[in-house]
Design a protein around this motif. Structure first.
Motif, PDB file in Angstrom:
ATOM      1  N   CYS A   1     -15.514  -2.908 -12.056  1.00  0.00           N
ATOM      2  CA  CYS A   1     -16.567  -3.709 -11.422  1.00  0.00           C
ATOM      3  C   CYS A   1     -16.747  -5.044 -12.150  1.00  0.00           C
ATOM      4  N   PRO A   2     -16.605  -6.160 -11.437  1.00  0.00           N
ATOM      5  CA  PRO A   2     -16.724  -7.467 -12.085  1.00  0.00           C
ATOM      6  C   PRO A   2     -18.163  -7.832 -12.445  1.00  0.00           C
ATOM      7  N   VAL A   3     -19.106  -6.981 -12.066  1.00  0.00           N
ATOM      8  CA  VAL A   3     -20.496  -7.275 -12.372  1.00  0.00           C
ATOM      9  C   VAL A   3     -21.035  -6.270 -13.397  1.00  0.00           C
TER      10      VAL A   3
ATOM     11  N   PRO B   1     -21.132   1.833 -10.244  1.00  0.00           N
ATOM     12  CA  PRO B   1     -21.069   2.187  -8.824  1.00  0.00           C
ATOM     13  C   PRO B   1     -21.328   3.674  -8.577  1.00  0.00           C
TER      14      PRO B   1
ATOM     15  N   ILE C   1     -21.399  -7.725  -5.452  1.00  0.00           N
ATOM     16  CA  ILE C   1     -20.858  -8.792  -4.617  1.00  0.00           C
ATOM     17  C   ILE C   1     -19.936  -8.240  -3.531  1.00  0.00           C
ATOM     18  N   GLU C   2     -19.877  -6.927  -3.423  1.00  0.00           N
ATOM     19  CA  GLU C   2     -19.084  -6.261  -2.383  1.00  0.00           C
ATOM     20  C   GLU C   2     -17.610  -6.627  -2.452  1.00  0.00           C
TER      21      GLU C   2
ATOM     22  N   VAL D   1     -18.356   0.700  -1.217  1.00  0.00           N
ATOM     23  CA  VAL D   1     -18.932  -0.553  -0.732  1.00  0.00           C
ATOM     24  C   VAL D   1     -19.754  -0.322   0.528  1.00  0.00           C
TER      25      VAL D   1
ATOM     26  N   LEU E   1     -21.527  -3.153 -12.992  1.00  0.00           N
ATOM     27  CA  LEU E   1     -22.466  -2.200 -12.412  1.00  0.00           C
ATOM     28  C   LEU E   1     -21.924  -0.793 -12.653  1.00  0.00           C
TER      29      LEU E   1
ATOM     30  N   MET F   1     -25.041   4.129  -8.394  1.00  0.00           N
ATOM     31  CA  MET F   1     -25.619   3.535  -7.176  1.00  0.00           C
ATOM     32  C   MET F   1     -25.255   4.393  -5.975  1.00  0.00           C
TER      33      MET F   1
END
Ligand code: SF4
Ligand code: SF4
Lengths: 574, 347
Positions: free
Chosen positions: A392-394, A398, A422-423, A438, A396, A401
């Motif tokens: 995950c580039p952020v 996943p 950012i999907e 996603v 997060l 979530m």
């Protein structure tokens, strides 16, 4: 591999978390140079191709329009004009299939072209933009209907507008084009580098940025060479071309800014908050056309590729050309097409049918075969392997979530920073359980917005109801007061009458109670700071804040609803 | 023309649970082969037996739960559980104990909690601990490694021992069996012997028990395969091995005569197997990177503490299960800093 000659030592590049090395599949569509697509018989122009308010139609069925003529006006600050891409007659203003993940039709202006492709009157070129009023330049960009062409379609004039409170020091130009298969920016940089650089100069002038960094992934040596030459030839000061490593999604706005400057756009904020504005190379070219030629945004480069297309290629197409006509020009289908994707494989969305028009933000039509995009099969349970978090580039989580999104615990998903997602699709891509992560995140975002909207409208209804009650109470009190006055007058004319006096007492009490109720209600409403009454006293700063918040919301909403970013993020590389 | 509509990404997914599990099985091969070399056919028999029982139990439970059987069984996770349990069992353990352990692991530890992905505890370790607690004698009756074994059993004799409980004439269990090095070391130390004295016995190799110490290397090799294939990350194994080594060395230097050298703990018992194959079981472990470091470190600490002061010679299974309980909490408090979020240490 070609690297630009640099006098300065190579710039330090920074990393963003995660990311994926994907097979880039770009060679197929770059074998031949871009050609202009044939003039289609019909052009279908959705009036809402951008983030913000839909534009207002300025033509009627039967009107004759010339190439470049305005057919829809922007409505409000965040909106974009639409122009006729060719000359002809407006034959319909009606719902038509549009490229949108929902598959729902939307209002479009349909032009039957006359084959003459005759230009209408264009505004004068602004050659000396260095000394032109910024307001004038912005107005030109706005009037030309320019939006971010990397996929997000946010109105460019809004992005470039200098805000007095914020100083922009760096203009980032996005030529990363990190998604597999898409090559339209690559081809544009190879074939139109001078125009791109000219557009960059205009944007640099507008933002007042001291530095300009053009980021291009190292898998595009030809584009790098062409752009380097153009930058050198035009001699615009302080434009630096930076070759960055190929890593998906380095073309995401936030990721690119991080790679080039080391800065992180704050969560929930804009690049402008850290003194950066980011624009796509296609947008730069459109800006150059608008300012230096007076031409509005009516065409763009688009990639047609995938094993389902006979001759993968790039075409320069008029906005509004329908996809099936373009596929036909690329040699038609091969029979292996399984999914037709608008955008790239990572973030694009599937089209239900191929009669949708190309819009300003369309960068790629991918007819993927079953080999390229096989059906991942049913999802199994999450084994908590953490692969999703790793890519995950952020940064997060996943899997967490997903857990909460599945349980429809929206609050928890937000605690895990759902809205920073950012999907980009990295998590879904690597998940060994083939969970469509996603999809869950989009769903959770939409649900959250719906809830927010519902909460808001309920709140509004409650306030309205209370205001109405207060009004009624007031009316009642007035009525009673009037009646009492009358009675009092009557009583004065007659001698005092004990009985009536006694009878009027409860009435008096009722009046008083009603008055009191009304006053209380009023006080309560005032205490809650009911907005509509207060907006008049807002300071400029407050008003700006509200506007920004609205924009942000709109941007976010649109991004997910339309999810049309072939690349990344809320205001991704517009 | 009409097309199917599916959400992004539209790619060929490179990973699958089955392939992941397959790699775990492949990575277990060196260790299993080494165990077989040193301890005979029993290891292979238990592996096959446990796998068969695991698949049967899983299929049965899935049928009872009304879930599709084939896709769930074909993810191979039950086989991995079976292999991990079997490899930890004494080579001549009666067959029904193996079956009991694995059925309990699959039915109770895995499926009663909702199946793969939902089990808070590592099923193989639950099965192991159940057997260890209920049948301590059988579970600690090990064979000596091949070089010390005067009566190696052939395949048929091993089968007879496992399935019939009978040994070849002239042999009895006492003559055949031998404690594990961890057990041996512990017993000797409890008799207040000094390490230098204990190690004079021919049972010992360079770091740990003769033979035993080399099995660990093969688990290590398997672990490197998993690391290379990115099926596990280095965080848990490194943290766990590091903390075992640290504790062992610390006490070794404080008191050399009652604490064996640090590497003894690394190359004995389930340390290496646990570090690479058991503590890293994704479902029951911590998933954040920081969390994995904490998780691994704690497993190492608990392992050492129980080995040194607790009631069991080895403790990897207990340590893993204890930390399984803590994993969700660890994850919650070790969330990574989200990109663009400011943290205290940020500039
Ligand atoms: S990659 Fe898939 S299986 Fe692994 S933790 Fe993430 S969601 Fe779960
Ligand atoms: S889609 Fe969202 S959660 Fe998944 S990798 Fe991209 S940013 Fe992270």
């Amino acid at each position: 591999m070609y690297y630009p000659s640099q006098k300065k030592p190579p710039r330090t590049l920074y990393k963003f978390p995660g990311g994926l090395h994907l097979p880039d599949n770009k060679a197929q569509s770059t074998t031949e140079s871009t050609v202009r697509a044939a003039l289609p018989g019909k052009l279908v122009l959705p009036i809402h191709q951008h983030i913000g308010a839909p534009s207002q139609i300025a033509v009627q069925v039967g009107d004759r329009v010339l190439k470049g003529e305005l057919i829809a006006n922007p409505q409000g600050r965040i909106s974009a004009a639409v122009h006729a891409p060719s000359s002809g007659t407006v034959c319909a203003v009606a719902e038509h299939a549009v490229p949108h993940p929902s598959g729902l039709p939307a209002l479009c202006v349909v032009i039957e072209t006359d084959g003459q492709d005759a230009w209408g009157e264009l505004p004068p070129a602004i050659d000396d933009f260095e000394h032109c009023e910024p307001g004038l330049l912005l107005e030109r960009i706005r009037a030309s209907g320019i939006v971010g062409m990397g996929g997000a379609a946010f109105p460019t004039s809004v992005k470039l507008e200098p805000e007095n409170s914020r100083r922009i020091d760096t203009l980032v130009i996005n030529g990363a084009e990190c998604e597999p298969y898409i090559t339209c920016d690559d081809m544009l940089m190879r074939e139109r580098p001078a125009e791109i650089v000219a557009g960059i100069a205009v944007m640099k002038r507008l933002t007042g940025a001291a530095n300009c960094l053009i980021g291009i992934e190292d898998n595009k040596p030809e584009a790098i060479a062409a752009m380097t030459r153009a930058v050198e030839q035009q001699g615009v000061a302080d434009i630096e071309l930076v070759v960055i490593p190929t890593l998906y999604p380095s073309g995401g706005e936030r990721q690119l800014i991080r790679v080039l400057t080391g800065k992180e756009v704050p969560s929930g904020g804009f690049p402008a908050h850290i003194g950066v504005v980011c624009n796509n190379v296609g947008t730069a070219k459109a800006v150059a056309d608008a300012v230096l030629l007076g031409r509005p945004l009516i065409s763009r480069y688009i990639t047609l590729t995938g094993e389902g297309v006979a001759n993968p290629c790039n075409l320069e197409v008029l906005i509004g050309t329908r996809s099936n006509e373009l596929i036909a020009q690329a040699g038609g289908y091969t029979g292996r097409e399984q999914r037709l994707i608008m955008g790239g494989p990572m973030m694009g969305f599937t089209l239900h049918a191929d009669n949708v028009p190309i819009v300003k933000a369309s960068n790629c039509l991918l007819a993927a075969s079953a080999r390229e995009a096989p059906n991942p099969g049913p999802a199994t349970a999450c084994i908590r392997c953490g692969m999703c978090a790793e890519v995950c580039p952020v940064s997060l989580l996943p899997q967490q979530m997903y857990w909460h999104a599945r349980a429809k615990d929206l609050e928890k998903t937000q605690e895990y920073h759902l809205f920073d997602c950012i999907e980009c699709g990295c998590c879904s891509h690597v998940c060994p359980a083939h969970i469509p992560l996603v999809q869950y995140f989009r769903f959770a975002k939409n649900e959250s917005w719906d809830q927010e909207r519902e909460r808001k409208s309920a709140e509004l209804a409650r306030r309205r109801h209370e205001a109405k009650l207060a009004r009624l109470a007031l009316l009642e009190a007035e009525k009673i007061a009037r009646a009492q006055k009358k009675k009092a007058a009557l009583a004065r004319s007659k001698p005092a009458n004990r009985e009536t006096d006694a009878g009027s007492d409860p009435k008096k009490a009722a009046i008083e109670a009603a008055l009191k109720r009304a006053a209380e209600k009023k006080a309560r409403l005032a205490q809650q700071g009911v907005k509509p009454q207060n907006t008049d006293n807002l300071t400029d700063a407050q008003r700006r804040q509200i506007q920004q918040a609205d924009t942000r919301r709109e941007q976010l909403t649109d991004n997910v609803v339309s999810d049309d970013s072939a690349q990344t993020g809320a205001s991704k590389d517009s | 023309m009409q097309f199917v509509t599916i959400t992004s990404p539209h790619t060929d997914r490179p990973n699958s649970v089955t392939v992941t599990m397959l790699w775990v099985i492949i990575a277990l091969v060196p260790g299993a082969a080494a165990m077989t070399w040193y301890f005979g056919w029993g290891i292979v028999i238990h592996m096959l037996l446990a796998s068969a029982a695991a698949v049967a139990a899983e299929a049965l439970v899935l049928r009872l739960r009304g879930r599709p059987v084939v896709p769930a069984v074909s993810d191979l996770s039950a086989v991995v559980t079976a292999l991990l349990l079997a490899i930890a069992l004494p080579p001549l353990l009666p067959w029904w104990l193996t079956v009991l352990g694995i059925v309990f692991a699959i039915v109770v530890a895995k499926h009663l909690y909702g199946g793969i992905g939902y089990n808070p505890f590592n099923p193989a370790m639950i099965g192991y601990v159940l057997l260890l607690v209920s049948y301590p004698v059988e579970m600690t009756t090990w064979l000596p490694p091949i070089m010390l074994n005067q009566h190696p059993l052939d395949l048929m004799q091993t089968m007879n021992a496992i399935f019939g409980g009978t040994l070849p004439p002239g042999l009895d269990w006492d003559a055949l069996s031998m404690a594990t090095p961890l057990d041996e070391m512990r017993n000797q130390l409890n008799q207040n012997k000094m390490i230098s004295e204990i190690r004079r016995s021919p049972l010992w190799g360079d770091f740990g028990g003769l033979g035993w110490e080399w099995v660990g290397n093969w688990y290590l090799l398997g672990g490197l395969i998993l690391l290379y294939k990115r099926i596990i990350s280095w965080h848990i194994p490194v943290a766990m091995l590091g903390s075992v080594l640290f504790m062992a060395m610390l006490f070794h230097f404080l008191d050399q005569e009652s604490h064996p050298f640090g590497l003894f703990h690394i190359f004995s018992g389930g340390t290496l197997l646990g570090a690479f194959f058991i503590a890293t079981d994704p479902v029951s472990a911590a998933t954040t990177r920081k969390g994995q470091l904490i998780y691994g470190t704690c497993i190492g600490l608990i392992t050492y503490v129980i080995r040194r002061w607790g009631g069991y010679p080895d403790a990897v299974a207990f340590a893993v299960l204890l930390m399984n309980m803590a994993a969700p909490t660890i994850d919650y408090y070790t969330q990574p800093r989200v990109f663009g979020e400011r943290s205290a240490g940020d500039d």
